[in-house]
Design a protein around this motif. Structure first.
Motif, short mmCIF file in Angstrom:
data_model
loop_
_atom_site.label_atom_id
_atom_site.label_comp_id
_atom_site.label_asym_id
_atom_site.label_seq_id
_atom_site.Cartn_x
_atom_site.Cartn_y
_atom_site.Cartn_z
N ASP A 157 -16.99 5.34 28.80
CA ASP A 157 -18.20 5.78 28.10
C ASP A 157 -19.19 6.42 29.06
O ASP A 157 -19.82 7.45 28.75
N PHE A 158 -19.32 5.82 30.25
CA PHE A 158 -20.22 6.37 31.26
C PHE A 158 -19.71 7.73 31.73
O PHE A 158 -20.49 8.69 31.85
N ALA A 159 -18.41 7.84 31.97
CA ALA A 159 -17.83 9.10 32.45
C ALA A 159 -17.99 10.21 31.41
O ALA A 159 -18.34 11.35 31.74
N ASP A 160 -17.75 9.88 30.14
CA ASP A 160 -17.87 10.88 29.09
C ASP A 160 -19.31 11.35 28.93
O ASP A 160 -19.58 12.53 28.67
N LYS A 161 -20.24 10.43 29.09
CA LYS A 161 -21.66 10.80 29.01
C LYS A 161 -22.03 11.77 30.12
O LYS A 161 -22.83 12.70 29.92
N GLU A 162 -21.43 11.55 31.31
CA GLU A 162 -21.73 12.40 32.46
C GLU A 162 -20.83 13.63 32.52
O GLU A 162 -21.04 14.51 33.36
N GLY A 163 -19.80 13.68 31.67
CA GLY A 163 -18.87 14.80 31.69
C GLY A 163 -17.99 14.83 32.93
O GLY A 163 -17.65 15.90 33.44
N LEU A 164 -17.58 13.64 33.42
CA LEU A 164 -16.84 13.55 34.66
C LEU A 164 -15.45 12.95 34.44
O LEU A 164 -15.26 12.13 33.54
N PRO A 165 -14.48 13.34 35.26
CA PRO A 165 -13.16 12.71 35.22
C PRO A 165 -13.18 11.36 35.91
O PRO A 165 -14.12 11.04 36.65
N CYS A 166 -12.14 10.56 35.67
CA CYS A 166 -12.02 9.23 36.27
C CYS A 166 -10.72 9.15 37.06
O CYS A 166 -9.70 9.74 36.67
N HIS A 167 -10.75 8.37 38.13
CA HIS A 167 -9.58 8.17 38.97
C HIS A 167 -9.48 6.68 39.29
O HIS A 167 -10.49 6.01 39.46
N TRP A 196 5.75 -5.35 57.55
CA TRP A 196 4.56 -5.93 58.17
C TRP A 196 4.57 -7.46 58.13
O TRP A 196 3.96 -8.10 58.97
N LYS A 197 5.25 -8.01 57.11
CA LYS A 197 5.33 -9.47 57.00
C LYS A 197 6.65 -9.84 56.35
O LYS A 197 6.96 -9.38 55.25
N GLU A 198 7.40 -10.67 57.01
CA GLU A 198 8.73 -11.05 56.54
C GLU A 198 8.65 -11.73 55.18
O GLU A 198 7.77 -12.56 54.92
N GLY A 199 9.57 -11.36 54.31
CA GLY A 199 9.65 -11.98 53.00
C GLY A 199 8.95 -11.24 51.88
O GLY A 199 9.12 -11.59 50.71
N LEU A 200 8.16 -10.23 52.22
CA LEU A 200 7.46 -9.46 51.20
C LEU A 200 8.27 -8.22 50.84
O LEU A 200 9.09 -7.74 51.62
N GLY A 201 8.02 -7.68 49.65
CA GLY A 201 8.76 -6.53 49.17
C GLY A 201 7.91 -5.27 49.13
O GLY A 201 6.96 -5.12 49.89
N VAL A 202 8.26 -4.38 48.22
CA VAL A 202 7.59 -3.10 48.10
C VAL A 202 6.32 -3.25 47.26
O VAL A 202 6.33 -3.88 46.20
N TYR A 203 5.23 -2.70 47.76
CA TYR A 203 3.95 -2.72 47.06
C TYR A 203 3.77 -1.38 46.37
O TYR A 203 3.83 -0.32 47.00
N ASN A 204 3.56 -1.40 45.06
CA ASN A 204 3.49 -0.19 44.26
C ASN A 204 2.08 0.04 43.73
O ASN A 204 1.45 -0.88 43.20
N LEU A 205 1.61 1.26 43.86
CA LEU A 205 0.36 1.68 43.25
C LEU A 205 0.60 2.98 42.50
O LEU A 205 1.25 3.89 43.02
N ALA A 206 0.10 3.06 41.28
CA ALA A 206 0.12 4.30 40.52
C ALA A 206 -1.26 4.94 40.59
O ALA A 206 -2.26 4.29 40.25
N LEU A 207 -1.35 6.16 41.07
CA LEU A 207 -2.61 6.89 41.07
C LEU A 207 -2.75 7.54 39.69
O LEU A 207 -1.87 8.29 39.26
N MET A 208 -3.84 7.21 39.00
CA MET A 208 -4.00 7.62 37.61
C MET A 208 -5.31 8.37 37.43
O MET A 208 -6.29 8.14 38.15
N TYR A 209 -5.33 9.28 36.45
CA TYR A 209 -6.45 10.19 36.28
C TYR A 209 -6.74 10.36 34.78
O TYR A 209 -5.82 10.38 33.96
N ARG A 210 -7.99 10.42 34.47
CA ARG A 210 -8.41 10.73 33.09
C ARG A 210 -9.34 11.94 33.16
O ARG A 210 -10.34 11.93 33.86
N ASP A 211 -8.97 12.98 32.45
CA ASP A 211 -9.73 14.23 32.48
C ASP A 211 -11.12 14.05 31.86
O ASP A 211 -11.34 13.19 31.00
N ALA A 212 -12.04 14.89 32.30
CA ALA A 212 -13.39 14.88 31.73
C ALA A 212 -13.33 15.25 30.26
O ALA A 212 -12.52 16.07 29.84
N ARG A 213 -14.17 14.66 29.48
CA ARG A 213 -14.20 14.93 28.04
C ARG A 213 -15.55 15.54 27.65
O ARG A 213 -16.55 15.29 28.29
#
Length: 213
Positions: A157-167, A196-213
């Protein structure tokens, strides 16, 4: 559950920091970042950043209260209005944001390795004034009941009011909610924490975007 999103007051910072800490305490990323005294240094670092950023006019910090439980705070998040090419004022000479208060237990090589990997991806998708969501956390026992969604909707709601995209950068836990609220995948990051530390696996991050409205 009657929920309401409100700005975080200075008096509520410690409570919100504790909620962040509870959500991150079992996160393998932070186990690598603070390998020696994970819990104490993590909470100290979160408190340091929350207090600094609460004074920053570009940072907006909100919490969710349960109005049926004497306005108990059950979730918190923040978003930052980022201007490309404008340093935050806290960055070092290499353009890195500082990890927080100096402490000998921080895994600095890992921290800067992560920034070196993720920062180019951020710059690709933050080519204009953008709102960046971070530190969304919900108190254990109150998750999956709408608090996280309300915080994200408040951001939208804040982003739409400002006309800005979100990441944002999503772990698998929050991915489906962000998709439902209109965010789309633009990139991904995979880090083998086992290096970096034994016993840990793969750390996943999705970079996501919402266009300005």
């Amino acid at each position: 559950m009657p929920l309401k999103a409100i700005p975080i007051s200075p008096e509520d910072l410690d409570t919100c920091c504790s909620i962040h800490y509870g959500a991150y305490n079992d996160n393998p990323f932070f186990q690598v970042l603070y390998p020696k005294s994970h819990t104490n240094d993590l909470q100290k670092n979160l408190t340091y950043h929350d207090r600094r950023e609460h004074k920053d006019p570009h940072v907006h910090m909100f919490c969710v209260i349960d109005t049926a439980s004497k306005d108990k705070i059950i979730g918190a998040a923040k978003w930052t209005v980022v201007h490309p090419g404008v340093p935050s004022g806290e960055q070092d000479e290499q353009g890195h944001d500082p990890p927080g208060i100096p402490d000998e237990d921080l895994n600095a090589p890992f921290f800067y390795h992560f920034l070196d990997v993720v920062q180019p991806l951020r710059e690709i998708h933050q080519t204009r004034k953008t709102i960046v969501l971070s530190d969304l956390s919900v108190l254990e026992g109150h998750r999956h009941q709408g608090a996280g969604r309300l915080l994200v909707q408040t951001l939208i709601d804040f982003a739409d009011k400002e006309g800005l995209p979100c990441h944002l950068e999503s772990t698998p836990k929050g991915y489906n909610m962000y998709k439902q609220l209109g965010f789309r995948d633009v990139d991904k990051l995979e880090m083998d924490l086992g290096e970096w530390k034994e016993g840990l696996g793969v750390y996943n991050l999705a970079l996501m975007y919402r266009d300005a409205r």
